[in-house]
Design a protein around this motif. Sequence first.
Motif, PDB file in Angstrom:
ATOM      1  N   ILE A   1       0.962  -1.277  -0.070  1.00  0.00           N
ATOM      2  CA  ILE A   1       0.097  -0.111  -0.071  1.00  0.00           C
ATOM      3  C   ILE A   1       0.962   1.211   0.025  1.00  0.00           C
ATOM      4  CG2 ILE A   1      -1.852   1.177   1.359  1.00  0.00           C
ATOM      5  CD1 ILE A   1      -2.486  -1.388   2.562  1.00  0.00           C
ATOM      6  N   TYR A   2       0.561   2.120  -1.035  1.00  0.00           N
ATOM      7  CA  TYR A   2       1.350   3.523  -1.125  1.00  0.00           C
ATOM      8  C   TYR A   2       0.396   4.591  -0.878  1.00  0.00           C
ATOM      9  CZ  TYR A   2       5.138   0.299  -2.923  1.00  0.00           C
ATOM     10  OH  TYR A   2       5.704  -0.739  -3.269  1.00  0.00           O
ATOM     11  N   ASP A   3       1.372   5.670  -0.576  1.00  0.00           N
ATOM     12  CA  ASP A   3       0.742   7.009  -0.778  1.00  0.00           C
ATOM     13  C   ASP A   3       0.768   7.564  -1.938  1.00  0.00           C
ATOM     14  OD1 ASP A   3       3.425   7.854  -0.635  1.00  0.00           O
ATOM     15  OD2 ASP A   3       3.170   9.030   1.058  1.00  0.00           O
ATOM     16  N   GLY A   4       0.668   8.760  -2.533  1.00  0.00           N
ATOM     17  CA  GLY A   4       0.977   9.374  -3.580  1.00  0.00           C
ATOM     18  C   GLY A   4       0.211   9.279  -4.649  1.00  0.00           C
ATOM     19  N   THR A   5       0.630   9.380  -5.953  1.00  0.00           N
ATOM     20  CA  THR A   5      -0.116   9.188  -7.359  1.00  0.00           C
ATOM     21  C   THR A   5       0.291   7.804  -7.846  1.00  0.00           C
ATOM     22  OG1 THR A   5       0.029  11.409  -7.854  1.00  0.00           O
ATOM     23  CG2 THR A   5      -0.444   9.864  -9.802  1.00  0.00           C
ATOM     24  N   GLN A   6      -0.852   7.141  -8.282  1.00  0.00           N
ATOM     25  CA  GLN A   6      -0.607   5.686  -8.820  1.00  0.00           C
ATOM     26  C   GLN A   6      -0.064   5.720 -10.122  1.00  0.00           C
ATOM     27  OE1 GLN A   6      -4.269   3.642  -8.880  1.00  0.00           O
ATOM     28  NE2 GLN A   6      -3.597   2.130 -10.199  1.00  0.00           N
ATOM     29  N   PRO A   7       1.096   5.022 -10.242  1.00  0.00           N
ATOM     30  CA  PRO A   7       1.533   4.722 -11.493  1.00  0.00           C
ATOM     31  C   PRO A   7       0.760   4.634 -12.717  1.00  0.00           C
ATOM     32  CG  PRO A   7       3.119   3.856 -10.049  1.00  0.00           C
ATOM     33  CD  PRO A   7       1.442   4.003  -9.451  1.00  0.00           C
ATOM     34  N   ALA A   8       1.034   5.129 -14.058  1.00  0.00           N
ATOM     35  CA  ALA A   8       0.181   4.725 -15.309  1.00  0.00           C
ATOM     36  C   ALA A   8      -0.080   3.445 -15.336  1.00  0.00           C
ATOM     37  CB  ALA A   8       0.885   5.356 -16.407  1.00  0.00           C
ATOM     38  N   THR A   9       0.665   2.468 -15.270  1.00  0.00           N
ATOM     39  CA  THR A   9       0.584   0.874 -15.461  1.00  0.00           C
ATOM     40  C   THR A   9       1.188   0.215 -14.113  1.00  0.00           C
ATOM     41  OG1 THR A   9       2.275   0.233 -16.529  1.00  0.00           O
ATOM     42  CG2 THR A   9       0.363   1.351 -17.915  1.00  0.00           C
TER      43      THR A   9
ATOM     44  N   ASP B   1       3.223  -1.773 -14.906  1.00  0.00           N
ATOM     45  CA  ASP B   1       4.729  -2.058 -15.258  1.00  0.00           C
ATOM     46  C   ASP B   1       5.520  -0.845 -14.881  1.00  0.00           C
ATOM     47  OD1 ASP B   1       4.518  -4.645 -16.338  1.00  0.00           O
ATOM     48  OD2 ASP B   1       3.350  -3.847 -18.012  1.00  0.00           O
ATOM     49  N   THR B   2       4.965   0.110 -14.568  1.00  0.00           N
ATOM     50  CA  THR B   2       5.809   1.544 -14.396  1.00  0.00           C
ATOM     51  C   THR B   2       6.414   1.470 -12.928  1.00  0.00           C
ATOM     52  OG1 THR B   2       4.096   2.873 -15.472  1.00  0.00           O
ATOM     53  CG2 THR B   2       5.544   3.956 -13.989  1.00  0.00           C
ATOM     54  N   ALA B   3       7.544   1.710 -12.811  1.00  0.00           N
ATOM     55  CA  ALA B   3       8.302   1.695 -11.683  1.00  0.00           C
ATOM     56  C   ALA B   3       7.878   2.833 -10.795  1.00  0.00           C
ATOM     57  CB  ALA B   3       9.875   1.909 -11.806  1.00  0.00           C
ATOM     58  N   ILE B   4       8.012   2.233  -9.385  1.00  0.00           N
ATOM     59  CA  ILE B   4       7.347   3.224  -8.298  1.00  0.00           C
ATOM     60  C   ILE B   4       8.760   4.163  -8.005  1.00  0.00           C
ATOM     61  CG2 ILE B   4       7.099   3.287  -5.766  1.00  0.00           C
ATOM     62  CD1 ILE B   4       5.881   0.408  -6.335  1.00  0.00           C
ATOM     63  N   THR B   5       8.333   5.267  -7.771  1.00  0.00           N
ATOM     64  CA  THR B   5       9.483   6.361  -7.695  1.00  0.00           C
ATOM     65  C   THR B   5       9.329   7.006  -6.374  1.00  0.00           C
ATOM     66  OG1 THR B   5       7.972   7.782  -8.870  1.00  0.00           O
ATOM     67  CG2 THR B   5       9.852   6.698 -10.113  1.00  0.00           C
ATOM     68  N   THR B   6       8.490   8.108  -6.180  1.00  0.00           N
ATOM     69  CA  THR B   6       8.580   8.984  -4.853  1.00  0.00           C
ATOM     70  C   THR B   6       7.539   8.601  -4.020  1.00  0.00           C
ATOM     71  OG1 THR B   6       7.108  10.370  -6.102  1.00  0.00           O
ATOM     72  CG2 THR B   6       9.355  11.222  -6.393  1.00  0.00           C
ATOM     73  N   GLN B   7       6.757   7.385  -4.368  1.00  0.00           N
ATOM     74  CA  GLN B   7       5.719   7.157  -3.325  1.00  0.00           C
ATOM     75  C   GLN B   7       6.421   6.420  -2.488  1.00  0.00           C
ATOM     76  OE1 GLN B   7       6.054   6.433  -6.564  1.00  0.00           O
ATOM     77  NE2 GLN B   7       4.241   6.599  -7.875  1.00  0.00           N
ATOM     78  N   THR B   8       5.591   6.469  -1.247  1.00  0.00           N
ATOM     79  CA  THR B   8       6.324   5.681   0.087  1.00  0.00           C
ATOM     80  C   THR B   8       5.454   4.757   0.313  1.00  0.00           C
ATOM     81  OG1 THR B   8       6.966   7.926   1.022  1.00  0.00           O
ATOM     82  CG2 THR B   8       6.621   5.805   2.497  1.00  0.00           C
TER      83      THR B   8
ATOM     84  N   PHE C   1      -2.559   0.607  -4.293  1.00  0.00           N
ATOM     85  CA  PHE C   1      -1.839  -0.504  -4.154  1.00  0.00           C
ATOM     86  C   PHE C   1      -1.191  -1.193  -5.225  1.00  0.00           C
ATOM     87  CE2 PHE C   1      -5.794  -2.058  -4.546  1.00  0.00           C
ATOM     88  CZ  PHE C   1      -5.757  -3.430  -5.352  1.00  0.00           C
ATOM     89  N   ARG C   2      -0.117  -2.114  -4.687  1.00  0.00           N
ATOM     90  CA  ARG C   2       0.560  -2.708  -5.952  1.00  0.00           C
ATOM     91  C   ARG C   2       0.419  -4.435  -5.540  1.00  0.00           C
ATOM     92  NH1 ARG C   2       5.200  -0.852  -9.430  1.00  0.00           N
ATOM     93  NH2 ARG C   2       3.202  -0.003 -10.463  1.00  0.00           N
ATOM     94  N   ALA C   3      -0.429  -5.413  -6.086  1.00  0.00           N
ATOM     95  CA  ALA C   3      -0.530  -6.722  -5.650  1.00  0.00           C
ATOM     96  C   ALA C   3       0.601  -7.286  -6.653  1.00  0.00           C
ATOM     97  CB  ALA C   3      -1.800  -7.035  -6.347  1.00  0.00           C
ATOM     98  N   CYS C   4       1.215  -8.013  -5.785  1.00  0.00           N
ATOM     99  CA  CYS C   4       2.494  -8.848  -6.314  1.00  0.00           C
ATOM    100  C   CYS C   4       2.504 -10.272  -6.240  1.00  0.00           C
ATOM    101  CB  CYS C   4       3.658  -8.202  -5.672  1.00  0.00           C
ATOM    102  SG  CYS C   4       3.953  -6.486  -6.062  1.00  0.00           S
ATOM    103  N   LYS C   5       3.086 -10.931  -6.807  1.00  0.00           N
ATOM    104  CA  LYS C   5       3.463 -12.478  -6.841  1.00  0.00           C
ATOM    105  C   LYS C   5       4.337 -12.457  -5.474  1.00  0.00           C
ATOM    106  CE  LYS C   5       4.544 -14.742 -10.286  1.00  0.00           C
ATOM    107  NZ  LYS C   5       4.729 -15.252 -11.688  1.00  0.00           N
ATOM    108  N   THR C   6       4.638 -13.929  -5.153  1.00  0.00           N
ATOM    109  CA  THR C   6       5.729 -14.031  -4.239  1.00  0.00           C
ATOM    110  C   THR C   6       7.155 -13.667  -4.570  1.00  0.00           C
ATOM    111  OG1 THR C   6       5.941 -16.189  -4.786  1.00  0.00           O
ATOM    112  CG2 THR C   6       4.241 -16.106  -3.200  1.00  0.00           C
TER     113      THR C   6
ATOM    114  N   VAL D   1       1.450  -7.710 -10.466  1.00  0.00           N
ATOM    115  CA  VAL D   1       0.308  -8.415 -11.294  1.00  0.00           C
ATOM    116  C   VAL D   1      -0.504  -7.211 -11.645  1.00  0.00           C
ATOM    117  CG1 VAL D   1      -1.408  -9.953 -11.163  1.00  0.00           C
ATOM    118  CG2 VAL D   1       0.758 -10.603 -10.016  1.00  0.00           C
ATOM    119  N   PHE D   2      -1.196  -6.373 -10.575  1.00  0.00           N
ATOM    120  CA  PHE D   2      -1.854  -5.259 -11.052  1.00  0.00           C
ATOM    121  C   PHE D   2      -1.738  -4.229  -9.695  1.00  0.00           C
ATOM    122  CE2 PHE D   2      -5.170  -7.967  -8.444  1.00  0.00           C
ATOM    123  CZ  PHE D   2      -5.530  -7.072  -7.938  1.00  0.00           C
ATOM    124  N   ASP D   3      -2.327  -3.157 -10.200  1.00  0.00           N
ATOM    125  CA  ASP D   3      -2.448  -1.976  -9.320  1.00  0.00           C
ATOM    126  C   ASP D   3      -3.982  -1.695  -9.009  1.00  0.00           C
ATOM    127  OD1 ASP D   3       0.500  -1.608  -9.336  1.00  0.00           O
ATOM    128  OD2 ASP D   3       0.366   0.187 -10.583  1.00  0.00           O
ATOM    129  N   GLY D   4      -4.282  -0.972  -7.990  1.00  0.00           N
ATOM    130  CA  GLY D   4      -5.532  -0.685  -7.733  1.00  0.00           C
ATOM    131  C   GLY D   4      -5.745   0.593  -6.673  1.00  0.00           C
TER     132      GLY D   4
END
Length: 134
Positions: A30-38, A40-47, A87-92, A97-100
Amino acid sequence: MALNPKLANIGANAAADAVTALLNSGYIDIYDGTQPATADTAITTQTKLARLTFGNPAFGSAVAGVSTANAITSDTAADATGTASWFRACKTNGSAVFDGSVGTASANLILSTTSIVAGALVSCSSCVYTQSKG
């Protein structure tokens, strides 16, 4: 002629089940800030505020292209203080996998509050993945 596929429920259910099966024993960051476009986009300034963990299986079978998560393990001590917005949902293995969206209602991930405090418990009441039918 435009490409314009439209899925029937059986196709949307199969697609949603395939996507959500990737999350068996995975996690939600779970992150703050702006959700990336996809996703596949790297997380940058979000915490990163917290990490919740999916069970196995992570989701029940889709109905009309909508999959609802099974029980999700809470984070007993949030990583940081901030306002949860996505948020970003990830495999182990850490693969996205997807953001929401995150919210207290009308979001993919429902929390009791979006105000996260470092060291505090973070839990969700539901997580939903919806497969577009076109």
